[in-house]
Design a protein around this motif. Structure first.
Motif, PDB file in Angstrom:
ATOM      1  N   PHE A 223       0.831  -1.205   0.000  1.00  0.00           N
ATOM      2  CA  PHE A 223       0.000   0.000   0.000  1.00  0.00           C
ATOM      3  C   PHE A 223       0.870   1.263   0.000  1.00  0.00           C
ATOM      4  CE2 PHE A 223      -1.767   3.245   2.909  1.00  0.00           C
ATOM      5  CZ  PHE A 223      -2.881   3.656   2.189  1.00  0.00           C
ATOM      6  N   ASP A 224       2.023   1.197   0.689  1.00  0.00           N
ATOM      7  CA  ASP A 224       2.900   2.352   0.889  1.00  0.00           C
ATOM      8  C   ASP A 224       3.814   2.558  -0.317  1.00  0.00           C
ATOM      9  OD1 ASP A 224       4.239   4.456   2.183  1.00  0.00           O
ATOM     10  OD2 ASP A 224       5.713   3.068   3.052  1.00  0.00           O
ATOM     11  N   ARG A 225       3.243   2.991  -1.433  1.00  0.00           N
ATOM     12  CA  ARG A 225       4.015   3.114  -2.665  1.00  0.00           C
ATOM     13  C   ARG A 225       5.073   4.211  -2.593  1.00  0.00           C
ATOM     14  NH1 ARG A 225      -1.292   2.273  -4.557  1.00  0.00           N
ATOM     15  NH2 ARG A 225      -1.537   0.269  -5.666  1.00  0.00           N
ATOM     16  N   THR A 226       4.860   5.228  -1.766  1.00  0.00           N
ATOM     17  CA  THR A 226       5.817   6.338  -1.679  1.00  0.00           C
ATOM     18  C   THR A 226       6.906   6.096  -0.644  1.00  0.00           C
ATOM     19  OG1 THR A 226       4.544   7.528   0.017  1.00  0.00           O
ATOM     20  CG2 THR A 226       3.955   7.921  -2.301  1.00  0.00           C
ATOM     21  N   GLY A 227       6.778   5.044   0.161  1.00  0.00           N
ATOM     22  CA  GLY A 227       7.766   4.779   1.207  1.00  0.00           C
ATOM     23  C   GLY A 227       7.595   5.618   2.444  1.00  0.00           C
ATOM     24  N   ALA A 228       6.440   6.293   2.583  1.00  0.00           N
ATOM     25  CA  ALA A 228       6.222   7.157   3.741  1.00  0.00           C
ATOM     26  C   ALA A 228       6.186   6.368   5.049  1.00  0.00           C
ATOM     27  CB  ALA A 228       4.901   7.918   3.566  1.00  0.00           C
ATOM     28  N   LEU A 229       5.832   5.078   4.968  1.00  0.00           N
ATOM     29  CA  LEU A 229       5.711   4.264   6.179  1.00  0.00           C
ATOM     30  C   LEU A 229       6.877   3.297   6.358  1.00  0.00           C
ATOM     31  CD1 LEU A 229       1.927   3.298   5.895  1.00  0.00           C
ATOM     32  CD2 LEU A 229       2.932   5.220   7.146  1.00  0.00           C
ATOM     33  N   ALA A 230       7.866   3.365   5.490  1.00  0.00           N
ATOM     34  CA  ALA A 230       8.925   2.358   5.493  1.00  0.00           C
ATOM     35  C   ALA A 230       9.655   2.268   6.825  1.00  0.00           C
ATOM     36  CB  ALA A 230       9.922   2.655   4.364  1.00  0.00           C
ATOM     37  N   THR A 231      10.067   3.415   7.355  1.00  0.00           N
ATOM     38  CA  THR A 231      10.798   3.410   8.619  1.00  0.00           C
ATOM     39  C   THR A 231       9.934   2.872   9.747  1.00  0.00           C
ATOM     40  OG1 THR A 231      12.118   5.312   7.922  1.00  0.00           O
ATOM     41  CG2 THR A 231      12.053   4.836  10.269  1.00  0.00           C
ATOM     42  N   ARG A 232       8.683   3.279   9.758  1.00  0.00           N
ATOM     43  CA  ARG A 232       7.755   2.826  10.794  1.00  0.00           C
ATOM     44  C   ARG A 232       7.534   1.309  10.714  1.00  0.00           C
ATOM     45  NH1 ARG A 232       3.153   6.308  12.979  1.00  0.00           N
ATOM     46  NH2 ARG A 232       4.551   7.786  12.014  1.00  0.00           N
ATOM     47  N   LEU A 233       7.356   0.815   9.522  1.00  0.00           N
ATOM     48  CA  LEU A 233       7.127  -0.619   9.362  1.00  0.00           C
ATOM     49  C   LEU A 233       8.384  -1.423   9.677  1.00  0.00           C
ATOM     50  CD1 LEU A 233       4.919  -0.618   6.143  1.00  0.00           C
ATOM     51  CD2 LEU A 233       4.197  -0.950   8.520  1.00  0.00           C
ATOM     52  N   ASP A 234       9.556  -0.886   9.368  1.00  0.00           N
ATOM     53  CA  ASP A 234      10.807  -1.558   9.738  1.00  0.00           C
ATOM     54  C   ASP A 234      10.915  -1.657  11.265  1.00  0.00           C
ATOM     55  OD1 ASP A 234      11.482  -1.814   7.089  1.00  0.00           O
ATOM     56  OD2 ASP A 234      12.874  -0.103   7.082  1.00  0.00           O
ATOM     57  N   GLY A 235      10.548  -0.561  11.945  1.00  0.00           N
ATOM     58  CA  GLY A 235      10.585  -0.577  13.408  1.00  0.00           C
ATOM     59  C   GLY A 235       9.600  -1.567  13.990  1.00  0.00           C
ATOM     60  N   LEU A 236       8.401  -1.599  13.431  1.00  0.00           N
ATOM     61  CA  LEU A 236       7.388  -2.542  13.899  1.00  0.00           C
ATOM     62  C   LEU A 236       7.854  -3.978  13.699  1.00  0.00           C
ATOM     63  CD1 LEU A 236       4.537  -2.832  15.055  1.00  0.00           C
ATOM     64  CD2 LEU A 236       3.666  -2.773  12.710  1.00  0.00           C
ATOM     65  N   GLN A 237       8.507  -4.245  12.571  1.00  0.00           N
ATOM     66  CA  GLN A 237       9.022  -5.586  12.312  1.00  0.00           C
ATOM     67  C   GLN A 237      10.077  -5.968  13.343  1.00  0.00           C
ATOM     68  OE1 GLN A 237       8.085  -7.817   9.496  1.00  0.00           O
ATOM     69  NE2 GLN A 237       8.948  -9.076  11.144  1.00  0.00           N
ATOM     70  N   ALA A 238      10.950  -5.020  13.702  1.00  0.00           N
ATOM     71  CA  ALA A 238      11.990  -5.293  14.698  1.00  0.00           C
ATOM     72  C   ALA A 238      11.368  -5.600  16.063  1.00  0.00           C
ATOM     73  CB  ALA A 238      12.942  -4.104  14.800  1.00  0.00           C
ATOM     74  N   ILE A 239      10.314  -4.882  16.426  1.00  0.00           N
ATOM     75  CA  ILE A 239       9.624  -5.136  17.696  1.00  0.00           C
ATOM     76  C   ILE A 239       9.005  -6.529  17.688  1.00  0.00           C
ATOM     77  CG2 ILE A 239       7.677  -4.419  19.141  1.00  0.00           C
ATOM     78  CD1 ILE A 239       8.238  -1.540  18.066  1.00  0.00           C
ATOM     79  N   ALA A 240       8.366  -6.874  16.570  1.00  0.00           N
ATOM     80  CA  ALA A 240       7.744  -8.201  16.458  1.00  0.00           C
ATOM     81  C   ALA A 240       8.794  -9.301  16.510  1.00  0.00           C
ATOM     82  CB  ALA A 240       6.946  -8.282  15.160  1.00  0.00           C
ATOM     83  N   ASP A 241       9.943  -9.071  15.889  1.00  0.00           N
ATOM     84  CA  ASP A 241      11.008 -10.072  15.914  1.00  0.00           C
ATOM     85  C   ASP A 241      11.468 -10.367  17.341  1.00  0.00           C
ATOM     86  OD1 ASP A 241      10.900 -10.229  13.177  1.00  0.00           O
ATOM     87  OD2 ASP A 241      12.653  -8.949  12.830  1.00  0.00           O
ATOM     88  N   GLY A 242      11.369  -9.373  18.215  1.00  0.00           N
ATOM     89  CA  GLY A 242      11.806  -9.548  19.596  1.00  0.00           C
ATOM     90  C   GLY A 242      10.954 -10.515  20.394  1.00  0.00           C
ATOM     91  N   VAL A 243       9.712 -10.761  19.944  1.00  0.00           N
ATOM     92  CA  VAL A 243       8.840 -11.705  20.660  1.00  0.00           C
ATOM     93  C   VAL A 243       8.458 -12.873  19.754  1.00  0.00           C
ATOM     94  CG1 VAL A 243       7.912 -10.099  22.358  1.00  0.00           C
ATOM     95  CG2 VAL A 243       6.870 -10.208  20.095  1.00  0.00           C
ATOM     96  N   ALA A 244       9.205 -13.047  18.676  1.00  0.00           N
ATOM     97  CA  ALA A 244       8.939 -14.165  17.769  1.00  0.00           C
ATOM     98  C   ALA A 244       9.064 -15.479  18.535  1.00  0.00           C
ATOM     99  CB  ALA A 244       9.916 -14.136  16.601  1.00  0.00           C
TER     100      ALA A 244
END
Length: 364
Positions: A223-244
């Protein structure tokens, strides 16, 4: 005398009261081992001051009364997080950042929603104040998961949300009339496709971008074609990885109900056997007396919600004549012992085991 209590209040009887106390102790011990030191705010404080630190409009949930000493209006806290924020911003303003604090205590609401009729609850939690980073959020989510595991809860599920997602997009990559941002946010929260289409059709894919974490993140990236959410989604992924591996993860990026004062991250906590969420958390800001804002991350749990069914008793009946030394040895092994008095029986003492011939035998 009457045993009736006001609506929304109840007595906690054995074994529920013991189980709730054990949950509280285990959560606080996990927090302590991660460096979160306990604070214990008072049950009531000046209503006006408390209202400035509660989320918008939350003071309406507070029971207020006139203090006969100061003649000022006081409020009984409906939430402990605001008081911890006050302590961090005032009494501990000099403390090096970040400051890690934990807490537990009763909270009281003036009224309760129909699906959660209790007006008085015990809130337990931890706050990390002074940082707004992915690492800080990852730590808090990890502590929450570890704390729930320590209580014996199973089937942990964490549902993430991005509370300011709509505002972020509306201000930049996907402009929306400022007057329409709040209605759009509400329609997305309600999953009202028709309402969203009437305001900003380009936001419709966000309704579908909810579900199991990996698939939901993939849909958001598409959905984020412009990359406006890229940093936010990268951070969210890192948080999720911590409780994988510790929890089942889901994402509802436009969920807002209950996250009105969170900033970029929010999360709800669920466990097997509990009919509703057992806690929630996220990022927010602490307001100092000079108006300056300080970032923070935290979570809160509710002990009663974690006790979905009658806890098991494990009580060992010690017949008359059992030596005190034997009783001490059994308690050191983890038994709850009930020493017989005149006329006592294992059944009368709700014992699950009896000490016979040097061994614990199950009753019945």
């Amino acid at each position: 005398m009457t045993a009736l209590l006001p609506e929304g209040f109840r007595d906690r009887l054995p074994p529920h009261a013991d189980a709730a106390a054990a949950v509280e102790a285990r959560v606080l011990e996990v927090a302590r081992l991660h460096g979160y030191e306990r604070v214990d705010p008072p049950l009531a404080e000046f209503a006006e001051a408390l209202g400035t630190r509660l989320k918008a409009g939350a003071l309406r949930d507070a029971v207020r009364f006139v203090d006969p000493v100061s003649q000022a209006t006081l409020a009984i806290r409906p939430d402990l997080t605001a008081q911890v924020a006050r302590i961090a911003a005032t009494r501990m303003a000099h403390h090096p950042r970040p400051v890690r604090l934990s807490y537990a205590g009763p909270v009281l609401r003036l009224r309760a929603p129909e699906l959660s009729p209790a007006r008085e609850r015990r809130q337990i939690g931890a706050e990390l104040i002074g940082l707004d980073t992915v690492a800080a959020a990852r730590e808090l989510v990890g502590v929450a998961a570890e704390a729930l595991a320590a209580t014996g809860a199973t089937g942990l599920s964490i549902d993430f949300t991005l509370p300011d997602l709509v505002e972020t997009l509306a201000r930049g990559a996907m402009p929306v009339d400022p007057a329409q941002v709040a209605p759009l946010r509400d329609r997305l929260d309600a999953k009202d496709a028709g309402g969203v289409a009437a305001i900003a059709p380009a936001y419709l894919p966000l309704i579908e971008a909810a579900g199991p974490f990996d698939a939901a993140v993939a849909r958001l990236r598409a959905f984020d074609r412009t990359g406006a959410l890229a940093t936010r989604l990268d951070g969210l992924q890192a948080i999720a990885d911590g409780v994988a591996g510790l929890a089942q993860l889901t994402l509802d990026p436009t969920e807002r109900h209950g996250f009105e004062y969170q900033s970029w991250l929010g999360f709800s906590l669920f466990v097997a056997g509990a009919p509703a969420e057992v806690g929630r958390g996220g990022t927010y800001t602490v307001v100092h007396e000079d108006g300056a804002e300080e970032p923070a991350t935290g979570f809160s749990l509710y002990a009663d919600a974690l006790i979905a069914s009658a806890p098991e008793r494990r009580r060992l009946f010690l017949p008359l004549g059992t030596s005190p030394e034997q009783g001490r040895a059994l308690r050191a092994e983890g038994w709850v012992t009930v020493a017989a008095l005149e006329g006592d029986t294992p059944e009368a003492q709700l014992a699950t085991h009896v000490w016979r011939n040097g061994a614990a035998e199950a009753v019945g």
